[in-house]
Enzyme design. Structure first.
Site, PDB file in Angstrom:
ATOM      1  N   TYR A  66       3.699   1.097  13.859  1.00  0.00           N
ATOM      2  CA  TYR A  66       3.750  -0.055  14.748  1.00  0.00           C
ATOM      3  C   TYR A  66       4.844   0.147  15.800  1.00  0.00           C
ATOM      4  O   TYR A  66       5.803   0.883  15.573  1.00  0.00           O
ATOM      5  CB  TYR A  66       4.005  -1.335  13.948  1.00  0.00           C
ATOM      6  CG  TYR A  66       2.939  -1.626  12.925  1.00  0.00           C
ATOM      7  CD1 TYR A  66       1.713  -2.176  13.301  1.00  0.00           C
ATOM      8  CD2 TYR A  66       3.148  -1.345  11.575  1.00  0.00           C
ATOM      9  CE1 TYR A  66       0.736  -2.449  12.350  1.00  0.00           C
ATOM     10  CE2 TYR A  66       2.171  -1.614  10.629  1.00  0.00           C
ATOM     11  CZ  TYR A  66       0.966  -2.169  11.017  1.00  0.00           C
ATOM     12  OH  TYR A  66       0.011  -2.433  10.082  1.00  0.00           O
ATOM     13  N   CYS A 122       9.810   4.588  -9.339  1.00  0.00           N
ATOM     14  CA  CYS A 122       9.577   3.162  -9.537  1.00  0.00           C
ATOM     15  C   CYS A 122      10.039   2.766 -10.939  1.00  0.00           C
ATOM     16  O   CYS A 122      10.157   3.617 -11.829  1.00  0.00           O
ATOM     17  CB  CYS A 122       8.094   2.831  -9.392  1.00  0.00           C
ATOM     18  SG  CYS A 122       7.450   3.026  -7.716  1.00  0.00           S
ATOM     19  N   CYS A 178      -1.411   1.478  -7.737  1.00  0.00           N
ATOM     20  CA  CYS A 178      -0.533   1.946  -6.666  1.00  0.00           C
ATOM     21  C   CYS A 178      -1.307   2.694  -5.582  1.00  0.00           C
ATOM     22  O   CYS A 178      -2.102   3.599  -5.874  1.00  0.00           O
ATOM     23  CB  CYS A 178       0.546   2.859  -7.240  1.00  0.00           C
ATOM     24  SG  CYS A 178       1.703   3.468  -5.994  1.00  0.00           S
ATOM     25  N   ARG A 199       0.043   4.642  -3.507  1.00  0.00           N
ATOM     26  CA  ARG A 199       0.662   5.963  -3.352  1.00  0.00           C
ATOM     27  C   ARG A 199       0.611   6.740  -4.667  1.00  0.00           C
ATOM     28  O   ARG A 199       1.567   7.431  -5.034  1.00  0.00           O
ATOM     29  CB  ARG A 199       2.116   5.823  -2.873  1.00  0.00           C
ATOM     30  CG  ARG A 199       2.241   5.188  -1.486  1.00  0.00           C
ATOM     31  CD  ARG A 199       3.669   5.260  -0.928  1.00  0.00           C
ATOM     32  NE  ARG A 199       3.719   4.514   0.316  1.00  0.00           N
ATOM     33  CZ  ARG A 199       4.517   3.470   0.536  1.00  0.00           C
ATOM     34  NH1 ARG A 199       5.328   3.045  -0.411  1.00  0.00           N
ATOM     35  NH2 ARG A 199       4.501   2.845   1.706  1.00  0.00           N
ATOM     36  N   ASP A 228      -6.767  -0.838  -1.659  1.00  0.00           N
ATOM     37  CA  ASP A 228      -6.968   0.313  -0.782  1.00  0.00           C
ATOM     38  C   ASP A 228      -7.989   1.305  -1.338  1.00  0.00           C
ATOM     39  O   ASP A 228      -8.350   1.269  -2.519  1.00  0.00           O
ATOM     40  CB  ASP A 228      -5.638   1.044  -0.566  1.00  0.00           C
ATOM     41  CG  ASP A 228      -4.673   0.239   0.287  1.00  0.00           C
ATOM     42  OD1 ASP A 228      -5.143  -0.499   1.168  1.00  0.00           O
ATOM     43  OD2 ASP A 228      -3.453   0.356   0.069  1.00  0.00           O
TER      44      ASP A 228
END
Length: 437
Positions: free
Chosen positions: A121, A133, A140, A142, A301
């Site tokens: 952005y 994590c 997740c 990722r 996702d």
């Protein structure tokens, strides 16, 4: 000789025996459940050979790590329908890789000008300062990075990231993510925040963390005292289900809010976990009650291993319809799809603008009532030519900001750009035109 059967300690027994250490976040991390044998013992749930093999197959690709605290929230009487179990314990469903699944679904690597930075952005960046994590969430985005050993990037990588930020004055907002930034030590986090605060054009710092959900004991008084030194600092956390609210998680949120840190929440819509209007309404109301603003509801996702968690987009719109008008607007998140290929977050919301003409618009409310809004007949808009110094509107904008050109849809709508279309670069008809020149 009499043989006495030894019964493995339950989660409750383990918690009682370790009461003094239970709320030590480092003890929690050090005793994370990472293997199937410990998982079975702690939950006191016997797994079949097939279940063990399936979980192991998944762990070989996507490792398991669950804090004892988060594991203790599982309903052991019905674990396979439990929302905590589904988010924490590996499933054979993660081995389903659809043809359309993407290794890096959000194109973060492609938008990375240097290690640790994603610049997508115009005025903000993602800064990945941690590789680990508190828990490996099964949903997740990722997952490709899960299990990396180092908890903090190399010093030269951090320096390259700082240099990039310093050399791009348009960056005013830095989002710290990872991994989980709060898995760094207090000292490491203090150093990074201090360095960022020395960059003049950085206005706000944000932290994305699931720690208040899966490891609330990490929110110590010392950590909070460090964070509050670097205001304006915001924190977005990640509650997905009302069951994740406990006295401990509420206490962690209260500490952060009392320190003046604005809190937001980013939920992910997950099949079998929270794909229910009743559950989501309870979740957002619980968030607001604990001074957390529901920020985003993410469509799951297209990352590899998440197929079993995905819902139709229509389910998300149904949930938003059940919230708008039915609960406080403060409790309604923006439902977004983080576009595959790096397109960024695209809001996907119900239609409330039914139709329009040159002098009025037709609207509908949450009840289905239709009404009209009269457009003003005397409106005289101000044409913008980017010459802010001669503008009749009163504002105080620096010259650099005032001279920026528009991009994308903004350019099509602007008064000062000449763009009339946006065309994909690989259109056949555009290639034919070029060939004919």
């Amino acid at each position: 000789m009499t043989h006495i059967k030894t019964i493995p300690p339950s989660i409750e027994q383990a918690a009682e025996e370790n009461k003094q250490r239970w709320k030590d976040w480092k003890w929690q991390v050090g005793h994370s459940i990472t293997d199937i044998k410990t998982l079975e013992r702690m939950l006191d749930i016997p797994l079949s050979d097939t279940e063990r093999k399936d979980i192991q197959k998944t762990c070989d690709i996507f490792p398991m790590s669950i804090t004892p605290y988060y594991l203790s929230l599982i309903d052991t009487h019905d674990p396979y329908h439990d929302p905590i179990f589904k988010q924490a314990v590996p499933s054979v469903g993660e081995l389903i890789i659809e043809d359309y699944d993407i290794h890096d679904p959000l194109g973060e690597d492609a938008d990375s000008p240097c290690p640790l930075i994603t610049h997508r952005y115009p005025d903000r960046i993602l800064f990945l300062i941690s590789n680990t994590c508190a828990m490996y969430c099964r949903h997740c985005t990722r997952k490709r990075k899960v299990g990396q050993v180092s908890s903090i990037p190399l010093e030269e990588e951090l320096e390259a990231a700082y240099s990039y930020i310093e050399n791009h004055p348009e960056i005013r907002d830095v989002l710290l993510s990872g991994g989980d930034p709060l898995m760094l030590s207090d000292h490491q986090l203090d150093r990074i925040l201090s360095r960022l605060r020395k960059i003049p054009h950085i206005e706000i710092i944000r932290i994305g963390s699931r720690v208040p959900v899966v490891l609330p004991f990490r929110i110590t008084d010392n950590l909070v005292s460090i964070l509050k030194k670097y205001h304006p600092l915001w924190l977005n956390t990640h509650f997905n289900h009302p069951k994740e609210f406990t006295d401990d998680s509420r206490n962690a949120l209260a500490k952060l809010a009392d320190a003046g840190i604005p809190l937001g929440n980013q939920s992910v819509l997950l099949a079998g976990v929270n794909d229910c209007p009743v559950i989501m309404k309870k979740l957002v109301q619980e968030l607001v009650k604990n001074r957390v603003r529901p920020y985003y509801l993410f469509q799951c996702d297209l990352a590899e291993g998440l197929a079993h968690f995905r819902t139709p987009v229509g389910k998300g719109i149904e949930i938003i319809e059940s919230l708008i008008g039915h609960t406080s607007g403060l409790a309604v998140p923006t439902y977004v799809i983080d576009a595959p290929g790096g397109g960024g977050k695209i809001p996907v919301m119900p239609y409330y603008l039914v139709s329009w003409s040159s002098n009025k618009v037709v609207l509908r409310n949450y009840e289905g009532m239709c009404t009209t809004y009269q457009e003003p007949s005397s409106y005289e808009g101000v044409t913008c030519d980017l010459r802010c110094e001669s503008c009749v509107l009163q504002h105080s904008i620096d010259e650099e900001s005032a001279g920026k050109r528009a991009q994308g849809i903004e350019a099509l709508l602007s008064d000062y750009e000449n763009d009339i279309t946006i065309l994909p670069a690989d259109l056949d008809r555009i290639s034919r035109r070029a060939d004919g020149d």
